[in-house]
Design a protein around this motif. Structure first.
Motif, PDB file in Angstrom:
ATOM      1  N   PRO A 101       2.292  43.713  -8.582  1.00 59.83           N
ATOM      2  CA  PRO A 101       2.275  44.898  -7.731  1.00 59.83           C
ATOM      3  C   PRO A 101       3.638  45.588  -7.684  1.00 59.83           C
ATOM      4  O   PRO A 101       4.663  44.969  -7.968  1.00 59.83           O
ATOM      5  CB  PRO A 101       1.903  44.338  -6.359  1.00 59.83           C
ATOM      6  N   VAL A 102       3.616  46.858  -7.353  1.00 62.79           N
ATOM      7  CA  VAL A 102       4.862  47.597  -7.191  1.00 62.79           C
ATOM      8  C   VAL A 102       5.530  47.167  -5.892  1.00 62.79           C
ATOM      9  O   VAL A 102       6.745  47.035  -5.798  1.00 62.79           O
ATOM     10  CB  VAL A 102       4.573  49.123  -7.164  1.00 62.79           C
ATOM     11  N   GLN A 103       4.691  46.968  -4.871  1.00 65.20           N
ATOM     12  CA  GLN A 103       5.171  46.567  -3.561  1.00 65.20           C
ATOM     13  C   GLN A 103       4.215  45.544  -2.974  1.00 65.20           C
ATOM     14  O   GLN A 103       3.061  45.490  -3.361  1.00 65.20           O
ATOM     15  CB  GLN A 103       5.169  47.779  -2.635  1.00 65.20           C
ATOM     16  N   GLY A 104       4.691  44.783  -2.002  1.00 62.13           N
ATOM     17  CA  GLY A 104       3.812  43.868  -1.293  1.00 62.13           C
ATOM     18  C   GLY A 104       3.747  42.518  -1.968  1.00 62.13           C
ATOM     19  O   GLY A 104       4.323  42.306  -3.034  1.00 62.13           O
ATOM     20  N   GLU A 105       3.021  41.572  -1.331  1.00 57.32           N
ATOM     21  CA  GLU A 105       2.982  40.225  -1.882  1.00 57.32           C
ATOM     22  C   GLU A 105       1.609  39.589  -1.667  1.00 57.32           C
ATOM     23  O   GLU A 105       0.821  40.026  -0.821  1.00 57.32           O
ATOM     24  CB  GLU A 105       4.059  39.356  -1.224  1.00 57.32           C
ATOM     25  N   VAL A 106       1.363  38.584  -2.493  1.00 55.10           N
ATOM     26  CA  VAL A 106       0.135  37.805  -2.383  1.00 55.10           C
ATOM     27  C   VAL A 106       0.544  36.423  -1.897  1.00 55.10           C
ATOM     28  O   VAL A 106       1.334  35.747  -2.544  1.00 55.10           O
ATOM     29  CB  VAL A 106      -0.564  37.701  -3.748  1.00 55.10           C
ATOM     30  N   VAL A 107       0.033  36.023  -0.720  1.00 54.21           N
ATOM     31  CA  VAL A 107       0.416  34.738  -0.139  1.00 54.21           C
ATOM     32  C   VAL A 107      -0.760  33.790  -0.217  1.00 54.21           C
ATOM     33  O   VAL A 107      -1.852  34.106   0.248  1.00 54.21           O
ATOM     34  CB  VAL A 107       0.846  34.909   1.335  1.00 54.21           C
ATOM     35  N   PHE A 108      -0.534  32.627  -0.839  1.00 56.85           N
ATOM     36  CA  PHE A 108      -1.605  31.655  -1.011  1.00 56.85           C
ATOM     37  C   PHE A 108      -1.269  30.414  -0.201  1.00 56.85           C
ATOM     38  O   PHE A 108      -0.253  29.762  -0.438  1.00 56.85           O
ATOM     39  CB  PHE A 108      -1.735  31.309  -2.493  1.00 56.85           C
ATOM     40  N   LYS A 109      -2.089  30.101   0.789  1.00 57.74           N
ATOM     41  CA  LYS A 109      -1.848  28.959   1.674  1.00 57.74           C
ATOM     42  C   LYS A 109      -0.415  28.953   2.203  1.00 57.74           C
ATOM     43  O   LYS A 109       0.283  27.938   2.142  1.00 57.74           O
ATOM     44  CB  LYS A 109      -2.145  27.650   0.943  1.00 57.74           C
ATOM     45  N   GLY A 110       0.029  30.082   2.686  1.00 66.68           N
ATOM     46  CA  GLY A 110       1.334  30.163   3.310  1.00 66.68           C
ATOM     47  C   GLY A 110       2.505  30.319   2.358  1.00 66.68           C
ATOM     48  O   GLY A 110       3.626  30.540   2.776  1.00 66.68           O
ATOM     49  N   GLU A 111       2.257  30.203   1.041  1.00 70.47           N
ATOM     50  CA  GLU A 111       3.345  30.372   0.080  1.00 70.47           C
ATOM     51  C   GLU A 111       3.141  31.659  -0.695  1.00 70.47           C
ATOM     52  O   GLU A 111       2.050  31.907  -1.189  1.00 70.47           O
ATOM     53  CB  GLU A 111       3.326  29.236  -0.940  1.00 70.47           C
ATOM     54  N   ALA A 112       4.196  32.446  -0.820  1.00 67.55           N
ATOM     55  CA  ALA A 112       4.083  33.684  -1.601  1.00 67.55           C
ATOM     56  C   ALA A 112       3.989  33.325  -3.080  1.00 67.55           C
ATOM     57  O   ALA A 112       4.790  32.540  -3.593  1.00 67.55           O
ATOM     58  CB  ALA A 112       5.292  34.573  -1.348  1.00 67.55           C
ATOM     59  N   LEU A 113       2.982  33.855  -3.781  1.00 62.95           N
ATOM     60  CA  LEU A 113       2.838  33.581  -5.203  1.00 62.95           C
ATOM     61  C   LEU A 113       3.798  34.482  -5.973  1.00 62.95           C
ATOM     62  O   LEU A 113       4.012  35.627  -5.586  1.00 62.95           O
ATOM     63  CB  LEU A 113       1.415  33.885  -5.656  1.00 62.95           C
ATOM     64  N   PRO A 114       4.370  33.972  -7.072  1.00 61.78           N
ATOM     65  CA  PRO A 114       5.150  34.873  -7.934  1.00 61.78           C
ATOM     66  C   PRO A 114       4.245  36.014  -8.397  1.00 61.78           C
ATOM     67  O   PRO A 114       3.069  35.777  -8.688  1.00 61.78           O
ATOM     68  CB  PRO A 114       5.552  33.985  -9.107  1.00 61.78           C
ATOM     69  N   PRO A 115       4.773  37.240  -8.455  1.00 62.01           N
ATOM     70  CA  PRO A 115       3.897  38.371  -8.763  1.00 62.01           C
ATOM     71  C   PRO A 115       3.284  38.315 -10.159  1.00 62.01           C
ATOM     72  O   PRO A 115       2.135  38.713 -10.348  1.00 62.01           O
ATOM     73  CB  PRO A 115       4.813  39.588  -8.628  1.00 62.01           C
ATOM     74  N   ALA A 116       4.025  37.828 -11.183  1.00 67.86           N
ATOM     75  CA  ALA A 116       3.503  37.868 -12.548  1.00 67.86           C
ATOM     76  C   ALA A 116       2.890  36.533 -12.941  1.00 67.86           C
ATOM     77  O   ALA A 116       3.378  35.470 -12.556  1.00 67.86           O
ATOM     78  CB  ALA A 116       4.605  38.235 -13.525  1.00 67.86           C
ATOM     79  N   LEU A 117       1.833  36.615 -13.716  1.00 68.85           N
ATOM     80  CA  LEU A 117       1.106  35.431 -14.174  1.00 68.85           C
ATOM     81  C   LEU A 117       2.035  34.422 -14.849  1.00 68.85           C
ATOM     82  O   LEU A 117       1.946  33.226 -14.619  1.00 68.85           O
ATOM     83  CB  LEU A 117       0.002  35.880 -15.144  1.00 68.85           C
ATOM     84  N   LYS A 118       2.932  34.942 -15.679  1.00 62.54           N
ATOM     85  CA  LYS A 118       3.810  34.081 -16.475  1.00 62.54           C
ATOM     86  C   LYS A 118       4.634  33.136 -15.614  1.00 62.54           C
ATOM     87  O   LYS A 118       4.895  32.010 -15.997  1.00 62.54           O
ATOM     88  CB  LYS A 118       4.754  34.951 -17.316  1.00 62.54           C
ATOM     89  N   SER A 119       5.074  33.633 -14.444  1.00 64.03           N
ATOM     90  CA  SER A 119       5.979  32.807 -13.637  1.00 64.03           C
ATOM     91  C   SER A 119       5.228  31.926 -12.630  1.00 64.03           C
ATOM     92  O   SER A 119       5.853  31.244 -11.824  1.00 64.03           O
ATOM     93  CB  SER A 119       7.003  33.701 -12.932  1.00 64.03           C
ATOM     94  N   ARG A 120       3.895  31.957 -12.662  1.00 64.59           N
ATOM     95  CA  ARG A 120       3.154  31.105 -11.735  1.00 64.59           C
ATOM     96  C   ARG A 120       3.033  29.695 -12.281  1.00 64.59           C
ATOM     97  O   ARG A 120       2.928  29.498 -13.490  1.00 64.59           O
ATOM     98  CB  ARG A 120       1.756  31.683 -11.476  1.00 64.59           C
ATOM     99  N   LYS A 121       3.004  28.739 -11.368  1.00 70.47           N
ATOM    100  CA  LYS A 121       2.889  27.357 -11.794  1.00 70.47           C
ATOM    101  C   LYS A 121       1.427  26.991 -12.035  1.00 70.47           C
ATOM    102  O   LYS A 121       0.520  27.640 -11.528  1.00 70.47           O
ATOM    103  CB  LYS A 121       3.484  26.444 -10.714  1.00 70.47           C
ATOM    104  N   ARG A 122       1.253  25.932 -12.804  1.00 68.71           N
ATOM    105  CA  ARG A 122      -0.090  25.497 -13.156  1.00 68.71           C
ATOM    106  C   ARG A 122      -0.932  25.233 -11.907  1.00 68.71           C
ATOM    107  O   ARG A 122      -2.111  25.525 -11.858  1.00 68.71           O
ATOM    108  CB  ARG A 122       0.015  24.232 -13.998  1.00 68.71           C
TER     109      ARG A 122
END
Lengths: 323, 549, 275
Positions: free
Chosen positions: B328-349
């Motif tokens: 996203p350009v702005q804002g965040e996605v929070v999963f179970k209280g933790e903000a997820l990295p915005p890009a797929l590449k930097s997300r953990k398994r």
């Protein structure tokens, strides 16, 4: 709206022309660097092991090999643009004198071939598409499939065997010169022309057929049929304007192929064209001639491809009338 | 009673399959009287389009009418010479296709294509046809009827183009028009306009019509009589109202009963149960134009949030943001209280494993060259490092959960039906043991009855596994059936959100109201009633407004 | 295995003919020393002898047995053409898949490079390069394989792009799979049918191309038997009414027609499978 329309398509065309020019420039660079990248020293390679140091030095000076590469590149390119292609290594004559009339000969051969091949191929292609899966279509597709599988020299030698040895109608060697009249020249190139025409027609016809079949299977053709229109009207008014763009593309691509295809046919028929010269110069390693004729061939090829793209943009109804 | 306008008897149509001809339509009859509208309904593969086209004695490539009789206005069309059929087609029997965008010739202006049939059939001159075109465009409430005909097809929107095609079919004032799923590709709010146009114009000129669709509610609005087809055979034929009131066959009853189930009322939500939070998300593909604007959303454990909107509303884009495909350009996605990295590449398994996705097209969502064993086994190996035996055991458990036989493990997806493939997709998602599954239009590519089964399965699984769903759909019937909460989107913004009971109960937001009221109901008087109500409302608010403006 | 057998049984006449033509040539190539009555460079008689029991299709310009030369020629030419095609496929598909899966700058860069290489007529390019590096078999293999790989790149990129937009690739991406898995397990198996057909077509092209170069005297050098150079060596005969050069030229046509017939059928069923 009118202005916008103009701008949209002009921008596309200009972009494509720009790309073509960049391509040409990169090709000139490649040709230059390619020669530059010669393993060992060009002078020794050309003059052989036995050359004395003096001759090698003189040769290097002659080719300006003692100057830095970028200086030589721009000097070479500048001279090339002015029509000065340097001197042949083999016989010291100006390359431009060797090339110009031969290039004209090659264009003559390719031009005459195109005049025959294009209408025949497009017509046959359309007919085969309209009557697809009939005996006519199958025969044509077998014949063209075989023709594109044949090497050009096989077609050429069969034609020679049939039409100049078994039955002596045409000469097997197509020598033409300045003194000959147009009709004499035309007679002389009958066999090479026929050879090229057969090969090019086969390619062009197959692609035309595929393009037309693709259009004929679109839903708007079904709609036209369901409106109760006559078959001719469906083909001419509904299929043709949409098929124009792909067919023009096919034609231009095959003309580009034709320009290169002349090389082998010229060698078979000992025709004094640019292809023959190129092949001779490659075996003699006459680098300036190879460079110049290679660049001319590549340039013609790039220009024809460019023309194909531009015409195909211009004839596409969706692009011609943007939103 | 007068002789029927069209009478088709014992029609057998065969399709070429490999080297042999197989029957697609197995001896069907059809009668159509002047001014009558006949609905042909059935699921995919029922042969309804093929049969409808046969009324013009026309078949598509690879099909042929093998036997039967097609009598139109006293003339036999089966085996008639092409020239005779040509005179009828377009002039007396016209066709409206599913995709107007593909069926208009891109090289010609709309009005020229309108005029072509009447001019070629010698009914009127080009100038007369032009004039008549403008009048028809006006009747069909197309905007700017004077000029719209001079545009090229790709310069006109989908709903308008569809109406322009209805206009084109009317150009010769035919006796019969065949409508082949003319609204299937449209949004609900656009569908209403086209349906109203069709109803109006067939009534006004007393044109008979064959209306082909898979949607019983749509056909209920238009048809006098309905034929239900299945596998190229007739299931049931009856007067429309009679059939809707008293279906005789089980199959028809099943079709009518679609989405009558509802998810039970859920318990009050707890704040700590929130598993996914979307905070102020703005997203853009180009960097200049925002596709999503300031989206806030919460999804709770074991609950279903339905994301509703028409094409272009940004609902699928939101899914791309959540999965990390579009940072996203702005804002965040929070999963179970933790903000997820915005890009797929930097997300953990681990982040990826907890968030799974099911797609609209099961055909393209499964790799056709992988056996089911690999399709379901790969996430097991990838996320949990299962050994071969562990994988095998778990795959069999999953197959059991999605109610497929164990021997499917060695099949390829191409050997399964659409519904079975979608089940495999569900199993693939479940294999990762996710907390949240994003369901992107998972039922819209399926036949109604199959879709129903899939929805029931999803609900069962939710009950058992306490998984949450983000359910993206344009189909309000589905929303009503399965959701706990509803989020309505329009042009990249959330228009309204809340628990299902609140959203579905009036008063609605203006757009929600438009969406809800546009969903066709099985009631044959629904369309007329709705149009009347809307007209009244408009007259009440703006009494001086021109209808065509 | 049974599926392949079934497919073969249902093949049309033209495809069977093609398979037979390819098979005959391959067998001759593989068992060349057994099949050929004379050695590859053995002078066995007078120049340009007509066909006889000793020399089934006569002798060539140096009095070597033409049939033996043809058989050995099959071996040399097919082996080199196959090597080149395989090389160009390895290079072309790798880069093509990479461009499609990575996308962005990688795609832009690779595609622009290929655009420029393809803007150059292949024969002219090859002639120029060979004029510089000289005609040796390794040079020939590398130059033609590189030039040809641009065509393979274009096709494999286009095919991979079509597959890449399918949701199963996105699903694998979302699972967290790496590039290698995407290319090897998701894209490659689905790209096989068009790539196999293209392999046949490219092989024909390369085969004809080498033949053309040899014919021009710039390919495989004598005394190695090779169909293209054999046409060149014997080309003088044609004007005397001796048809010796037609044999190697016809052999080239024989193999390429055979391959094309098989590919044509394969393309037909491959397109049918997608429906």
């Amino acid at each position: 709206m009118e202005l916008l329309k103009f701008n949209g398509i002009t921008a596309l065309v200009l972009k494509r022309v720009g790309l073509g020019l960049v391509t040409l420039w990169v090709i000139s660079l490649l040709i230059f660097v390619g020669v530059e990248a010669l393993p060992g020293d060009l002078a020794e390679a050309v003059l052989g092991q036995s050359a004395t140091p003096e001759t090698v030095a003189a040769f290097r000076k002659e080719l300006k090999l003692d100057m830095p590469p970028h200086v030589r590149y721009f000097a070479w390119l500048g001279a090339f643009v002015k029509g000065d292609f340097g001197n042949s290594l083999a016989n010291q004559r100006p390359v431009v004198d060797l090339i110009s009339w031969r290039f004209a000969n090659s264009l003559f051969l390719a031009g005459v071939t195109a005049m025959i091949a294009v209408p025949v191929a497009v017509l046959l292609g359309i007919l085969a598409a309209l009557y697809r899966n009939t005996l006519f279509d199958r025969l044509i597709s077998m014949a063209t499939l075989s023709t594109i599988s044949f090497p050009e020299f096989f077609v050429a030698y069969i034609l020679i065997a049939l039409l100049s040895v078994q039955v002596v109608i045409f000469p097997s060697i197509s020598n033409i010169n300045e003194q000959m009249s147009f009709w004499q020249k035309l007679y002389a190139i009958c066999l090479p022309c026929l050879t090229l025409a057969m090969v090019v027609t086969a390619h062009m016809m197959r692609q035309t057929r595929a393009a037309i079949i693709n259009i004929l299977s679109s839903p708007f053709i079904e709609m036209a049929n369901l409106k109760g229109l006559r078959k001719l009207r469906v083909v001419v008014l509904h299929a043709f304007p949409n098929a124009l763009s792909p067919v023009i593309n096919v034609i231009a691509l095959n003309l580009a192929y034709l320009v290169v295809g002349v090389v082998i046919v010229e060698v078979v028929f000992v025709y004094p064209g640019l292809g023959q010269l190129l092949v001779d110069s490659v075996s003699k390693r006459d680098i300036p001639v190879v460079q110049a004729s290679g660049l001319i061939f590549a340039g013609t090829y790039v220009m024809l491809n460019l023309l194909a793209d531009v015409l195909s943009i211009v004839s596409n109804p969706r692009l011609r009338n943007p939103r | 009673m007068t002789a029927p306008l069209l009478e088709m008897k014992n029609i057998v149509i065969e399709g070429l399959s490999g080297e042999s001809w197989l029957p697609i339509i197995k001896g069907l009859d059809l009668t159509l009287h002047k001014g009558e509208v006949l609905g042909l309904i059935g699921e995919s593969g029922a042969g309804k389009s093929t049969f409808g086209l046969a009324s013009m004695a026309y078949t598509r490539q690879g099909c042929r009418i093998a036997s039967g009789s097609i009598r139109f206005d006293g003339k036999e069309l089966f085996g008639a010479p092409d020239s005779e059929l040509r005179e009828l087609r377009g002039a007396r029997i016209a066709y409206v296709a599913q995709s107007a965008a593909a069926s208009f010739n891109p090289a010609h202006r709309l009005i020229r294509q309108y005029a072509e049939a009447p001019v070629q059939h010698g009914i009127m001159s080009y100038a007369e046809a032009e004039e008549k075109a403008v009048a028809t465009y006006q009747q069909l409430l197309l905007p700017d009827p004077e000029n719209i005909g001079y545009r090229f097809p790709h310069q006109v929107s989908g709903g308008q183009l569809q109406r322009a095609m209805v206009a084109m079919a009317m150009s010769c004032q035919p006796d019969i028009i065949i409508f082949d799923e003319p609204t299937t590709a449209l949004d609900v709010t656009t569908q209403i306009e086209v349906l109203a146009a069709i109803k109006d114009i067939t009534r006004r000129f007393n044109t008979a019509a064959i209306y082909i669709t898979h949607d019983l509610a749509v056909v209920a609005q238009l048809a006098d009589r309905i034929m239900v087809l299945r596998y190229g055979e007739l299931v049931e034929e009856n007067d429309a109202r009679e059939m809707l009131a008293n279906p005789r066959e089980t199959y028809t009853r099943d079709l009518l009963a679609v989405r009558s189930f509802k998810k039970g009322k859920s318990d009050a939500a707890l704040k700590e149960d929130v598993i996914l939070e979307i905070n102020g998300v703005t997203a853009s593909y180009t960097g200049t134009e925002n596709v999503l604007e300031d989206i806030d959303l919460e999804i709770r454990k074991g609950r279903t949030v339905a994301l509703v909107g028409e094409s272009g509303s940004g609902k699928s884009t939101l899914a791309r943001v959540i999965t990390g495909l579009l940072p996203p350009v702005q804002g965040e996605v929070v999963f179970k209280g933790e903000a997820l990295p915005p890009a797929l590449k930097s997300r953990k398994r681990k982040d990826l494993q907890r968030l799974q996705m099911i797609y609209q097209m099961p055909d393209t969502a499964l790799n056709p060259r992988q056996k089911i064993r690999k399709v379901i086994g790969r996430p097991l190996a990838f996320y949990f490092n299962y050994s071969r035996q562990q994988q095998e055991k778990r795959i069999l458990e999953l197959l059991d959960q999605i109610e497929l036989p164990a021997d499917y493990i060695d099949r390829y997806p191409t050997e399964l039906s659409g519904g079975e493939k979608q089940r495999i997709c569900i199993a693939r998602a479940l294999a990762a043991e996710p907390d949240l599954i994003i369901c992107d239009e998972v039922t819209s590519a399926l036949d109604q009855l199959v879709a129903e089964e899939i929805l029931k399965l999803l609900l069962n699984l939710q009950r058992k596994l306490q998984v949450s769903y983000l359910f993206i759909t344009h189909d309000l019937a589905t929303v009503k059936a399965i959701s706990d909460e509803i989020v309505v989107m329009l042009n990249g913004r959330i228009v309204e959100k809340g628990p299902k009971q609140e959203i579905l109960k009036p008063p609605h937001h203006e757009y929600t109201d438009l969406l809800l009221s546009s969903v066709p109901e099985m009631d044959p008087d629904w369309l007329d009633g709705l149009l009347e109500a809307r007209a009244e409302q408009e007259n009440g608010e703006k009494p001086m407004m021109e209808p065509a403006a | 295995m049974t599926a392949t057998f079934k497919l073969l049984r249902s093949s049309p006449f033209s495809a069977r003919l093609g398979m037979a033509m390819v098979l005959i040539t391959l067998l001759a190539a593989i068992f060349a020393p057994v099949v050929a009555p004379y050695g590859e460079t053995e002078v066995a008689g007078d120049v340009w002898l007509p066909a006889s029991a000793d020399h089934w299709v006569g002798t060539d310009n140096l009095g070597r047995d033409l049939f033996s030369r043809l058989v050995y020629g099959a071996r040399n030419t097919i082996a080199i053409a196959f090597l080149i095609t395989a090389l160009s496929f390895i290079v072309g598909t790798m880069w093509g898949f990479l461009a499609a899966t990575v996308g962005g700058w990688m795609d832009q860069l690779l595609s622009r490079i290929v655009d420029i290489l393809m803007a150059f007529p292949t024969l002219i390019f090859a002639l120029m390069v060979l004029s510089v590096v000289g005609t040796s078999i390794p040079a020939l293999v590398v130059v033609i394989a590189l030039l040809d790989s641009t065509r393979v790149y274009r096709l494999s990129r286009a095919v991979a792009m079509d597959i890449e937009v399918m949701e199963f690739v996105e699903a694998a991406r979302l699972r967290g799979e790496g590039l290698w898995w995407l290319m090897r397990h998701e894209i490659l198996p689905n790209a096989m049918p068009p790539l196999v057909a293209e392999f046949g077509l490219r092989f024909c092209f390369v085969f004809l191309f080498i033949a053309a170069l040899s014919f021009l005297g710039l390919g495989i050098q004598p005394p190695t038997a090779d169909w293209g150079s054999m046409v060149r060596e014997n080309s003088g005969a044609i004007t005397f009414g001796i048809f010796t050069p037609l044999w190697p030229a016809g052999a080239i046509a024989f193999l390429t027609v055979g391959v094309n017939l098989v590919v044509d059928w394969f393309l037909h069923i491959a397109s049918g499978l997608e429906d």
